[in-house]
Design an enzyme around this catalytic site. Structure first.
Site, short mmCIF file in Angstrom:
data_model
loop_
_atom_site.label_atom_id
_atom_site.label_comp_id
_atom_site.label_asym_id
_atom_site.label_seq_id
_atom_site.Cartn_x
_atom_site.Cartn_y
_atom_site.Cartn_z
N CYS A 14 0.81 -1.22 0.00
CA CYS A 14 0.00 0.00 0.00
C CYS A 14 0.85 1.29 0.00
CB CYS A 14 -0.96 0.00 1.18
SG CYS A 14 -0.27 -0.68 2.69
N HIS A 64 -3.20 6.33 4.43
CA HIS A 64 -1.76 6.41 4.70
C HIS A 64 -1.24 7.78 4.25
CE1 HIS A 64 -1.85 2.28 5.67
NE2 HIS A 64 -1.06 1.77 4.75
N1 LIG Z 1 -5.22 -3.50 4.17
C1 LIG Z 1 -4.37 -2.94 3.32
O1 LIG Z 1 -4.14 -1.71 3.29
C2 LIG Z 1 -3.64 -3.79 2.34
C3 LIG Z 1 -2.90 -3.18 1.36
C4 LIG Z 1 -2.21 -3.95 0.44
C5 LIG Z 1 -2.28 -5.31 0.55
N2 LIG Z 1 -3.01 -5.90 1.52
C6 LIG Z 1 -3.06 -7.36 1.55
O2 LIG Z 1 -4.36 -7.83 1.26
C7 LIG Z 1 -4.60 -9.05 1.93
C8 LIG Z 1 -5.88 -8.95 2.75
O3 LIG Z 1 -5.76 -7.90 3.69
P1 LIG Z 1 -7.01 -7.33 4.52
O4 LIG Z 1 -6.54 -6.07 5.10
O5 LIG Z 1 -8.27 -7.35 3.71
O6 LIG Z 1 -7.14 -8.46 5.67
P2 LIG Z 1 -8.40 -8.84 6.58
O7 LIG Z 1 -9.31 -7.67 6.73
O8 LIG Z 1 -7.86 -9.44 7.81
O9 LIG Z 1 -9.19 -9.96 5.73
C9 LIG Z 1 -8.61 -11.20 5.44
C10 LIG Z 1 -9.52 -11.97 4.48
O10 LIG Z 1 -8.87 -13.18 4.11
C11 LIG Z 1 -9.72 -14.29 4.42
N3 LIG Z 1 -8.89 -15.43 4.78
C12 LIG Z 1 -7.86 -15.47 5.65
N4 LIG Z 1 -7.34 -16.72 5.70
C13 LIG Z 1 -8.07 -17.47 4.83
C14 LIG Z 1 -8.03 -18.84 4.45
N5 LIG Z 1 -7.14 -19.70 4.94
N6 LIG Z 1 -8.92 -19.27 3.52
C15 LIG Z 1 -9.83 -18.43 3.00
N7 LIG Z 1 -9.93 -17.12 3.34
C16 LIG Z 1 -9.05 -16.65 4.25
C17 LIG Z 1 -10.58 -13.80 5.55
O11 LIG Z 1 -11.75 -14.60 5.60
P3 LIG Z 1 -12.54 -14.82 7.01
O12 LIG Z 1 -13.30 -13.55 7.26
O13 LIG Z 1 -13.41 -15.98 6.70
O14 LIG Z 1 -11.50 -15.09 8.04
C18 LIG Z 1 -10.86 -12.38 5.09
O15 LIG Z 1 -11.84 -12.37 4.07
C19 LIG Z 1 -3.32 -9.31 2.74
O16 LIG Z 1 -2.45 -10.11 1.98
C20 LIG Z 1 -2.72 -7.94 2.91
O17 LIG Z 1 -1.33 -8.01 3.11
C21 LIG Z 1 -3.71 -5.18 2.41
#
Ligand SMILES: NC(=O)c1ccc[n+]([C@@H]2O[C@H](COP(=O)([O-])OP(=O)(O)OC[C@H]3O[C@@H](n4cnc5c(N)ncnc54)[C@H](OP(=O)(O)O)[C@@H]3O)[C@@H](O)[C@H]2O)c1
Length: 340
Positions: free
Chosen positions: A130, A243
């Site tokens: 990000c 950010h």
């Molecule tokens: N947030 C940011 O600013 C940002 C920026 C760039 C990249 N990212 C990347 O994007 C990804 C997601 O981030 P987020 O912020 O959205 O995280 P989050 O809010 O914690 O959400 C995680 C998601 O992944 C699912 N998940 C986790 N483990 C799983 C599994 N084993 N099988 C199936 N589904 C699974 C969760 O489902 P459940 O609800 O069922 O647990 C939920 O839908 C990460 O790789 C993060 O590094 C995030």
């Protein structure tokens, strides 16, 4: 005719935002599937006017689907992205797993849209970190004009960058400080995040920098130009979404601050808000829900020959993740997966 799209991690911060953005930008969707872990089976998410039921990633068959937008973290990505890609479905991944793989393009459409075509090697395209995404949108048009030698960046990163757990920790800790009946000790973060700032994101590397800082260095080189030197300090701050970055740039050629302002005003994805008066700049709360990368406080750095300072703010769930992923899908549609 539209696309068959899968959103993987649809209950998460980024996944939900991807659904909002697909609907807002009227991405041509013929069919959509929303996946998460078994824990979320049967729960519902919104897609425009529609309500969709979550399916289990572990048992989903990607055969016949065009594009899968992954936002599930590296572990689940490692297991399921290759399976999806093998069926012919193109994976656009938000995790860091494939970003540094030479056979996987790392794309910010305003900067290197043509790199998308490298997807054919693995059927996977990576979305950057990000903090990198918003910074390279700002750097690229300036680099094209005056060639950047070195960047010194300090970030002020919101807790939504560490998923739902990060947001919950800030919320619960803040409440517990006002009402100290229940103590909320640090869990997601190494120290208290409420009313504090933490100069530590991701793990420590051997040279004393953190992985988040390393990512900014390596990703900027891969996306913009390997010759650009970057040094970063990444800091988590008690902000829910958005950010901010203080960026110091050293160029090969002189670039006047007024010309830089004009270049940035014309550049794709950028909104310049730069008045030298009270409130004449953007802060994170004002960027939430917006597509743009906002640039303020553009000024000469007179301590070096060809230096410029600026302030860069963007919605990390949008340009830093979901929006960039959907923009990649749009480019993929225009360049490779043409329909109708
Ligand atoms: N947030 C940011 O600013 C940002 C920026 C760039 C990249 N990212 C990347 O994007 C990804 C997601 O981030 P987020 O912020 O959205 O995280 P989050 O809010 O914690 O959400 C995680 C998601 O992944 C699912 N998940 C986790 N483990 C799983 C599994 N084993 N099988 C199936 N589904 C699974 C969760 O489902 P459940 O609800 O069922 O647990 C939920 O839908 C990460 O790789 C993060 O590094 C995030």
């Amino acid at each position: 005719m539209g696309y068959k799209i899968v959103v993987v991690g649809a209950t998460g911060n980024v996944g939900r935002e991807m659904l909002n953005i697909l609907a807002e930008r009227e991405f041509p969707v013929d069919e959509i599937a929303v996946l998460a872990s078994r824990r979320s089976l049967g729960s519902e998410v919104s897609f425009g006017e529609r309500t969709l039921k979550i399916k289990d990633l572990a048992t989903f068959d990607f055969t016949g689907w065009d594009i899968a937008l992954f936002a599930v973290g590296s572990e689940a990505t490692k297991e399921y992205a290759p399976k999806a890609a093998k069926t012919g479905c193109v994976v656009i991944d938000n995790s860091s797993l494939y970003r540094y793989d030479p056979d996987v393009p790392l794309v910010v459409p305003e900067v290197n849209a043509d790199a998308v075509m490298g997807y054919t090697k693995k059927n996977i395209i990576a979305n950057p970190n990000c903090s990198t995404a918003q910074m390279v949108v700002a750097l690229k048009p300036l680099h094209d004009r005056a060639k950047i030698k070195r960047v010194v960046v300090s970030t002020y990163q919101s807790v939504s960058g560490s998923g739902k757990e990060g947001m919950d920790e800030l919320w619960d800790q803040t409440k517990s400080i006002y009402n100290p009946v229940t103590e909320v000790p640090p869990k997601k973060y190494p120290k208290q995040i409420a009313f504090n700032v933490i100069p530590h994101i991701d793990v420590f590397m051997e040279d004393g920098s953190t992985k988040e800082e390393w990512k900014m260095v390596v990703e900027t080189k891969k996306i913009v130009d390997p010759s650009i030197k970057v040094t970063a300090t990444c800091v988590r701050v008690p902000v829910f979404v958005g950010h901010a970055e203080s960026i110091n740039i050293e160029f090969e050629e002189f670039l006047d601050e007024d010309e830089a302002r004009d270049i940035l005003r014309e550049a794709p994805g950028i909104m310049v808000v730069d008045k030298r008066e009270d409130g004449g700049y953007i802060t994170p709360v004002e960027c939430v829900g917006d597509f743009a990368t906002f640039i303020s406080r553009i000024r000469q750095d007179s301590t070096i020959d060809n230096g410029l300072n600026l302030w860069c703010v963007s919605d990390n769930l949008r340009k830093g993740a979901a929006l960039n992923a959907v923009q990649i899908a749009e480019v993929l549609g225009q360049k490779a997966l043409k329909k109708g």
